[in-house]
Design an enzyme around this catalytic site. Structure first.
Site, mmCIF file in Angstrom:
data_model
loop_
_atom_site.group_PDB
_atom_site.id
_atom_site.type_symbol
_atom_site.label_atom_id
_atom_site.label_comp_id
_atom_site.label_asym_id
_atom_site.label_seq_id
_atom_site.Cartn_x
_atom_site.Cartn_y
_atom_site.Cartn_z
ATOM 1 N N TYR A 177 -41.129 21.800 -17.076
ATOM 2 C CA TYR A 177 -42.183 22.258 -16.152
ATOM 3 C C TYR A 177 -42.336 23.776 -16.233
ATOM 4 O O TYR A 177 -43.448 24.307 -16.199
ATOM 5 C CB TYR A 177 -41.857 21.827 -14.720
ATOM 6 C CG TYR A 177 -42.825 22.376 -13.692
ATOM 7 C CD1 TYR A 177 -44.198 22.125 -13.790
ATOM 8 C CD2 TYR A 177 -42.378 23.152 -12.621
ATOM 9 C CE1 TYR A 177 -45.087 22.634 -12.853
ATOM 10 C CE2 TYR A 177 -43.263 23.658 -11.679
ATOM 11 C CZ TYR A 177 -44.612 23.402 -11.797
ATOM 12 O OH TYR A 177 -45.488 23.907 -10.873
ATOM 13 N N ARG B 104 -49.474 27.966 -19.357
ATOM 14 C CA ARG B 104 -50.666 27.966 -18.498
ATOM 15 C C ARG B 104 -50.940 29.367 -17.983
ATOM 16 O O ARG B 104 -52.084 29.832 -18.003
ATOM 17 C CB ARG B 104 -50.436 26.986 -17.341
ATOM 18 C CG ARG B 104 -51.572 26.954 -16.352
ATOM 19 C CD ARG B 104 -51.435 25.840 -15.315
ATOM 20 N NE ARG B 104 -50.190 25.869 -14.541
ATOM 21 C CZ ARG B 104 -49.947 25.101 -13.489
ATOM 22 N NH1 ARG B 104 -50.860 24.213 -13.093
ATOM 23 N NH2 ARG B 104 -48.802 25.177 -12.836
ATOM 24 N N TYR C 156 -44.820 32.464 -6.207
ATOM 25 C CA TYR C 156 -43.453 31.966 -6.054
ATOM 26 C C TYR C 156 -42.478 32.965 -6.680
ATOM 27 O O TYR C 156 -42.766 33.540 -7.740
ATOM 28 C CB TYR C 156 -43.283 30.639 -6.820
ATOM 29 C CG TYR C 156 -43.679 29.372 -6.091
ATOM 30 C CD1 TYR C 156 -43.954 29.342 -4.729
ATOM 31 C CD2 TYR C 156 -43.764 28.174 -6.803
ATOM 32 C CE1 TYR C 156 -44.309 28.147 -4.103
ATOM 33 C CE2 TYR C 156 -44.119 26.975 -6.180
ATOM 34 C CZ TYR C 156 -44.395 26.973 -4.823
ATOM 35 O OH TYR C 156 -44.740 25.809 -4.216
ATOM 36 N N ARG D 48 -53.650 25.684 -2.910
ATOM 37 C CA ARG D 48 -53.223 24.490 -2.161
ATOM 38 C C ARG D 48 -54.363 23.501 -1.966
ATOM 39 O O ARG D 48 -54.132 22.307 -1.845
ATOM 40 C CB ARG D 48 -52.651 24.907 -0.812
ATOM 41 C CG ARG D 48 -51.420 25.809 -0.919
ATOM 42 C CD ARG D 48 -50.250 25.094 -1.565
ATOM 43 N NE ARG D 48 -49.104 25.999 -1.734
ATOM 44 C CZ ARG D 48 -47.997 25.644 -2.367
ATOM 45 N NH1 ARG D 48 -47.870 24.442 -2.912
ATOM 46 N NH2 ARG D 48 -47.002 26.496 -2.500
ATOM 47 N N GLU E 248 -44.536 13.428 -3.780
ATOM 48 C CA GLU E 248 -45.604 14.428 -3.695
ATOM 49 C C GLU E 248 -46.895 13.658 -3.420
ATOM 50 O O GLU E 248 -47.045 12.528 -3.895
ATOM 51 C CB GLU E 248 -45.683 15.188 -5.027
ATOM 52 C CG GLU E 248 -46.723 16.276 -5.064
ATOM 53 C CD GLU E 248 -46.623 17.118 -6.350
ATOM 54 O OE1 GLU E 248 -45.526 17.610 -6.674
ATOM 55 O OE2 GLU E 248 -47.654 17.253 -7.022
HETATM 56 C C1 3EB Z 1 -45.362 22.762 -5.196
HETATM 57 O O1 3EB Z 1 -45.897 22.886 -4.089
HETATM 58 C C2 3EB Z 1 -45.176 21.370 -5.712
HETATM 59 O O2 3EB Z 1 -47.931 23.303 -11.131
HETATM 60 O O3 3EB Z 1 -50.029 22.737 -10.908
HETATM 61 C C3 3EB Z 1 -47.954 20.893 -6.772
HETATM 62 C C4 3EB Z 1 -49.275 21.015 -7.223
HETATM 63 C C5 3EB Z 1 -46.928 21.362 -7.567
HETATM 64 C C6 3EB Z 1 -49.567 21.605 -8.454
HETATM 65 C C7 3EB Z 1 -48.856 22.744 -10.514
HETATM 66 C C8 3EB Z 1 -47.226 21.957 -8.801
HETATM 67 C C9 3EB Z 1 -48.525 22.085 -9.239
HETATM 68 O O4 3EB Z 1 -44.950 23.721 -5.855
HETATM 69 C C10 3EB Z 1 -45.507 21.218 -7.134
#
Ligand code: 3EB
Length: 335
Positions: free
Chosen positions: A150, A157, A209, A222, A329
């Site tokens: 990942y 990306r 992050y 989100r 998820e």
């Molecule tokens: C998170 O909140 C959970 O890498 O495109 C959720 C939605 C998550 C999209 C992405 C990753 C992605 O981090 C993981």
């Protein structure tokens, strides 16, 4: 915006019969098959979500995106796409074994190539605004070249966003899940007009992050609130049991599901505030639910029914989630 340019989403457990695949239903933008691979066919975009539905034995689910007008079909690099005057839906699937990059890993190179192709196509077609992306990464949690896959995907990306000067805080709504061996598969919906990016005040934005989650951050918002003539679409990204930037309720899948629904509730409230109306509600969203361990399906379903009520519309699949401590998820959309 063309007044007739609307979007329609349709779920079915029966594949549309398209006997002559060189001439599909003209208004069909594209589709995704959840639970089984669909044969690769030239001419129109189809995504295979190569992971089983739950409960075990549930048939393949076909999800269709329709436009109100006829689509123009195209091919660009490895992308197959359909376009209307304002929308573009495409799918790109790349076999990472074809990549032997001088730096990075085959997967980071495949991810960068896929996103570079997407951004170049959107520029050429003048539909620059990505609304929603569905990323499916083979064996997403496996560590190779000393880095979880990942995190490799995120590097590629992120590099493509940088190369095309795309600010990460205007990223699309997205999901990124693990599937079985096969190609990296990315489907996307883009438009001439931007969607409104929504963040969750309970969560650190994914594009900032801290580096403990990998050398390059994910690039998604989100949720995205998109307006088409007479319609408002809400795309809620893959949402998990994360508060701040940390996973909460480690080991408790029911509590993770409840926390996830609190996060989704916040996004729905914010979308309604921006809309200036109570247009969206948890009880009318369409959910796709990813469960890491098939045996947890009954617990996840029960917690979700309790959070949403008897009108719940949800599709469940077994899939690996992108942090090893996340057991589930949920993503959702509504119009
Ligand atoms: C998170 O909140 C959970 O890498 O495109 C959720 C939605 C998550 C999209 C992405 C990753 C992605 O981090 C993981």
């Amino acid at each position: 915006m063309n007044a007739a340019d609307r979007l329609r989403f349709c779920l079915s457990e029966t594949a549309l019969s398209v006997p002559d695949l060189s001439f599909p239903e003209p208004t069909l933008l594209g589709m995704s098959a959840v639970g089984a691979p669909c044969a690769a066919v030239d001419g129109w975009p189809r995504q295979s979500v190569r992971t089983p539905r739950l409960p075990a034995g549930a048939p393949t689910l076909y999800e269709y995106w329709f436009a109100a007008t006829s689509c123009r079909r195209g091919r660009y690099g490895d992308i197959r796409y359909s376009a209307t005057p304002s929308l573009l839906f495409g799918v790109v699937e790349l076999d990472e074994a074809a990549f032997t990059p001088a730096s990075g890993t085959p997967l980071s190179a495949a991810a960068e190539t896929a996103y570079r192709q997407i951004f170049a196509l959107l520029a050429e077609e003048d539909r620059p605004h990505l609304w929603r992306v569905w990323n499916y990464v083979p064996e997403i949690n496996r560590v190779e070249h000393s880095l979880e896959r990942y995190r490799q995907f995120n590097i590629g990306r992120h590099q493509a966003f940088g190369a095309f000067e795309r600010p990460v805080d205007s990223s699309p709504a997205a999901c990124a899940l693990g599937v079985g061996p096969g190609p990296l598969s990315i489907a996307f919906l883009a438009a001439r007009t931007p969607a409104d990016a929504i963040e969750n005040p309970r969560q650190v934005s994914a594009f900032v992050y801290p580096s403990q989650y990998g050398p390059k951050s994910p690039t998604f918002t989100r949720a995205a609130l998109a307006r088409l003539e007479g319609q408002a679409w809400l795309f809620i990204s893959g949402t998990a049991s994360i508060v701040g930037h940390e996973t909460v309720h480690v080991g408790d899948v029911a509590a993770q599901t409840r926390e996830t629904m609190v996060n989704i509730g916040v996004l729905v409230d914010e979308a309604n505030r921006r809309l200036g109306a109570d247009g969206f509600s948890l009880s009318r969203l369409c959910y796709r639910v990813y469960v890491r361990h098939a045996a947890d399906y009954p617990l996840v379903r029960q917690a979700l029914v309790e959070a949403v009520g008897p009108t719940l519309q949800a599709v469940y699949v077994q899939a690996d989630v992108c942090r090893h401590d996340l057991l589930m998820e949920i993503e959702a959309q509504a119009c």
